[in-house]
Design a protein around this motif. Structure first.
Motif, PDB file in Angstrom:
ATOM      1  N   THR B   8      49.612  15.086  25.991  1.00 11.30           N
ATOM      2  CA  THR B   8      50.802  15.681  26.596  1.00 11.30           C
ATOM      3  C   THR B   8      52.015  15.218  25.805  1.00 11.30           C
ATOM      4  O   THR B   8      52.093  14.055  25.407  1.00 11.30           O
ATOM      5  N   ILE B  17      53.453  20.295  25.069  1.00  8.41           N
ATOM      6  CA  ILE B  17      52.028  20.535  25.330  1.00  8.41           C
ATOM      7  C   ILE B  17      51.618  19.730  26.550  1.00  8.41           C
ATOM      8  O   ILE B  17      52.200  18.694  26.852  1.00  8.41           O
ATOM      9  N   SER B  19      48.204  18.289  28.701  1.00 10.48           N
ATOM     10  CA  SER B  19      46.770  18.039  28.879  1.00 10.48           C
ATOM     11  C   SER B  19      45.898  18.814  27.913  1.00 10.48           C
ATOM     12  O   SER B  19      44.966  19.490  28.317  1.00 10.48           O
ATOM     13  N   VAL B  20      46.200  18.700  26.652  1.00 12.10           N
ATOM     14  CA  VAL B  20      45.394  19.385  25.646  1.00 12.10           C
ATOM     15  C   VAL B  20      44.209  18.487  25.275  1.00 12.10           C
ATOM     16  O   VAL B  20      44.394  17.323  24.928  1.00 12.10           O
ATOM     17  N   SER B  21      43.011  19.026  25.411  1.00 12.45           N
ATOM     18  CA  SER B  21      41.814  18.267  25.039  1.00 12.45           C
ATOM     19  C   SER B  21      40.890  19.153  24.222  1.00 12.45           C
ATOM     20  O   SER B  21      40.678  20.309  24.565  1.00 12.45           O
ATOM     21  N   LYS B  40      51.314  24.449  18.757  1.00 12.79           N
ATOM     22  CA  LYS B  40      50.366  24.157  17.669  1.00 12.79           C
ATOM     23  C   LYS B  40      50.882  23.039  16.785  1.00 12.79           C
ATOM     24  O   LYS B  40      50.177  22.055  16.521  1.00 12.79           O
ATOM     25  N   THR B  43      50.964  19.620  18.498  1.00 14.86           N
ATOM     26  CA  THR B  43      49.632  19.016  18.592  1.00 14.86           C
ATOM     27  C   THR B  43      49.228  18.416  17.251  1.00 14.86           C
ATOM     28  O   THR B  43      48.765  17.278  17.175  1.00 14.86           O
ATOM     29  N   ILE B 204      45.829  28.498  22.265  1.00 16.22           N
ATOM     30  CA  ILE B 204      46.807  27.711  23.016  1.00 16.22           C
ATOM     31  C   ILE B 204      48.005  28.595  23.299  1.00 16.22           C
ATOM     32  O   ILE B 204      48.403  29.421  22.474  1.00 16.22           O
ATOM     33  N   LYS B 208      49.395  24.967  26.714  1.00 18.37           N
ATOM     34  CA  LYS B 208      48.118  24.737  27.380  1.00 18.37           C
ATOM     35  C   LYS B 208      47.001  25.471  26.657  1.00 18.37           C
ATOM     36  O   LYS B 208      47.204  26.577  26.145  1.00 18.37           O
ATOM     37  N   ILE B 209      45.820  24.866  26.670  1.00 20.40           N
ATOM     38  CA  ILE B 209      44.676  25.532  26.054  1.00 20.40           C
ATOM     39  C   ILE B 209      44.164  26.588  27.019  1.00 20.40           C
ATOM     40  O   ILE B 209      43.939  26.319  28.196  1.00 20.40           O
TER      41      ILE B 209
END
Lengths: 259, 313
Positions: B8, B17, B19-21, B40, B43, B204, B208-209
């Motif tokens: 995050t 961003i 909770s990008v996993s 992007k 991240t 994304i 968020k994804i």
């Protein structure tokens, strides 16, 4: 260490492939020559005057080479006020503008290495500037026997002063992407540090006067020029440099957070 | 090779961003797909250790990017969105500098610079000043810079942006050539790029994804509606109601008419082929069937569908 050297080398190459290095060197050498000449003329005049006085009042000792170097090297400190911002303005601002800061900050380098590399690049160029003043100073050795002690302390003072100015300029160049703004801000900051001296003269209480005088970046040079080495002045310049370097380091850190 | 967990990044006023996993396996090419401003670059910048995350962790080859930043950076070649070039330097001089700050041993620098220049075909411009190069060459110098030191992980932010079609093709081939030995993450907002080069896609949108899968699976899954076009001669209301009543049909509407023939777009349920049923119904009802065509969605449709879905919520 090798990383720091790589940054210093690249920065020095950049100085000398852009016109900046040549413009700064030319102006500096020209101005220092001009001032040397006028100080020389002034001191010679005084010498003649004192010779005339000596006929009436008896002979008086006069350290003419010392007066010349003192006058000349003090003037250099003022010229450096104007020149140093030009050396430091691009150190970080250009990296930010071109996006190359992203290369430095994602390479396997610590932020400290980046900061020190940039700092010593600026310092190296400053030392080159300082070395050019050996031409007139050295000339004195050809035609007279100046006392070397005060000359050495004067150079030590100028060196410490230059380290502090470089660090201040380095910090300011992290704040903007624009070289001109960095130069003007550095110049302004250094001017304020210089002019607190003037404020000190008008200060009412003796405490505030003492504080303001202590803060003045030029007043600490006087003793060095007179050949006096005092730890308090050395500590003043070193702490000014360290504070500015620390701020630079923090500024790079915050640059990362802000992206 | 790369494990990103609950990443995050919050700024004072907005969250870039949330909770990008995702994970990237060794030797894989992962595409990061999203509209401009989706997160992007943010991240990627966190993964390469340019900026810290507000929350979450990134591990590269087992090293935490926050705790062991130098170990991570030694393993990553990074091409930012704008290639980080010093315009006053020569190509070879620049690459030598990059080799030095990346800690390539002194005696190997010459060979390493030569190797990467050959890899991206810039040997012929090695003595040119970077400022004088064309955009395509600059991009390749940027890529060469990322390749220096042969890092196992390559993070490429929009590697083909601003290039002409021939150069785009060359860069894509180069990236494909990296797969296997290298783990590659590339971002793009161009869909064919992902379809052509990536093993897996992360889509994304607004930080968020919205999907992670192979391009093939994504297309398959999200052919959400099996779409069929039919050209039928007959009364529109009756045709519409009759077709709508068929099992497996979700929606029917006309998309044009010509000479008494009407063009219908029929959305069917996922993974159900309704074409023969449709044809039978039309013919048995005595209408004229002129054309029947199945249209599978392109990744572009999927992309649009996914990234506009939230807006409807």
């Amino acid at each position: 260490m090798r990383n720091i050297l790589a940054i210093i080398e690249r920065e020095l190459r950049a100085y000398f492939t852009s016109p900046i290095a040549y413009v700064v060197l030319t102006i500096f050498v020209f101005l220092s020559g001009l001032f040397f000449r006028s100080i020389l003329a002034q001191v010679l005049q005084m010498g003649l005057m004192s010779q005339l006085q000596a006929q009436q009042l008896g002979p008086r000792a006069m350290d003419m080479p010392g007066m010349i170097t003192r006058g000349f090297l003090s003037t250099m400190s003022v010229i450096l006020l104007f020149v140093m911002p030009m050396l430091t303005m691009g150190l970080f601002s250009e990296e930010k503008k071109r996006g190359t800061i992203e290369l430095l900050l994602t390479a396997p380098l610590t932020d400290l290495q980046v900061v020190l590399g940039k700092f010593f690049a600026g310092v190296t160029f400053f030392i080159i500037l300082l070395l050019t003043t050996w031409i007139p100073t050295g000339m004195l050795y050809l035609y007279s026997t100046p006392a070397s002690g005060p000359i050495l302390t004067a150079y030590l003072g100028l060196l410490l002063y230059g380290l502090a100015l470089t660090a201040i300029g380095l910090f300011i160049s992290t704040l903007t992407e624009n070289q001109i703004i960095a130069a003007v801000l550095s110049f302004g900051t250094i001017m304020v540090l210089w002019l607190v001296d003037v404020l000190a003269n008008n200060a009412e209480s003796s405490t505030s006067k003492a504080v303001l005088t202590y803060l003045s970046i030029l007043s600490h040079l006087d003793d060095f020029m007179k050949g006096v080495l005092s730890t308090s002045h050395i500590i003043f310049y070193m702490s000014l440099m360290l504070v500015a370097l620390f701020l630079t380091y923090r500024s790079i850190d915050s640059l990362r957070w802000r992206g | 090779m790369i494990t990103v967990e609950n990443l995050t990044k919050r700024y004072a006023t907005k969250t870039a961003i949330e909770s990008v996993s995702f994970q990237v396996e060794k030797g894989e090419i992962l595409g990061f797909l999203g509209p401009n401003g989706a997160g992007k670059t943010t991240t990627m910048r966190i993964v390469v250790g340019f900026m810290p995350a507000s929350d979450g962790t990134v591990r590269v080859d087992g090293f935490d990017v926050f705790e062991n930043p130098l170990d991570v950076r030694r393993r990553i070649g990074y091409l930012p969105e704008n290639p980080p070039l010093y315009p006053e330097m020569t190509v070879a001089g620049y690459l030598r500098f990059v080799a030095k700050i990346k800690g390539v041993p002194k005696e190997k620098i010459g060979a390493e610079v030569k190797r990467v220049m050959e890899r991206v075909s810039i040997t012929d411009v090695q003595e040119r000043i970077i400022a004088k190069l064309s955009k395509g060459y600059k991009q390749r110098v940027g890529l060469a810079q990322a390749l220096i030191g042969d890092p196992p992980v390559m993070i490429l932010d929009e590697p083909t942006i601003g290039l002409d079609p021939k150069q785009i093709h060359e860069v894509r081939e180069l990236i494909k050539g990296l797969a296997g030995n290298h783990t590659v993450v590339l971002s793009t907002h161009i869909l064919p790029e992902v379809e052509q080069t990536c093993n897996r896609v992360v889509i994304i949108d607004r930080g968020k994804i919205v999907a992670i899968d192979t391009p093939q699976n994504l297309r398959f899954q999200l052919q959400g509606a099996e779409r069929v076009f039919m050209e039928i001669q007959g009364p529109v209301p009756e045709i519409t109601s009759k077709l709508k009543a068929m099992p497996g049909v979700i929606d029917v509407h006309t998309v044009g008419s010509n000479d008494g023939r009407h063009r219908f777009q029929i959305e069917g349920e996922l993974k159900k082929d309704i074409r023969s049923d449709l044809a039978r119904t039309v013919v048995q009802s005595g209408w004229g069937l002129y054309e029947l065509q199945s249209a599978s969605m392109s990744l572009e449709d999927i992309f649009l569908k996914l990234t506009t879905a939230e807006e409807r919520e």
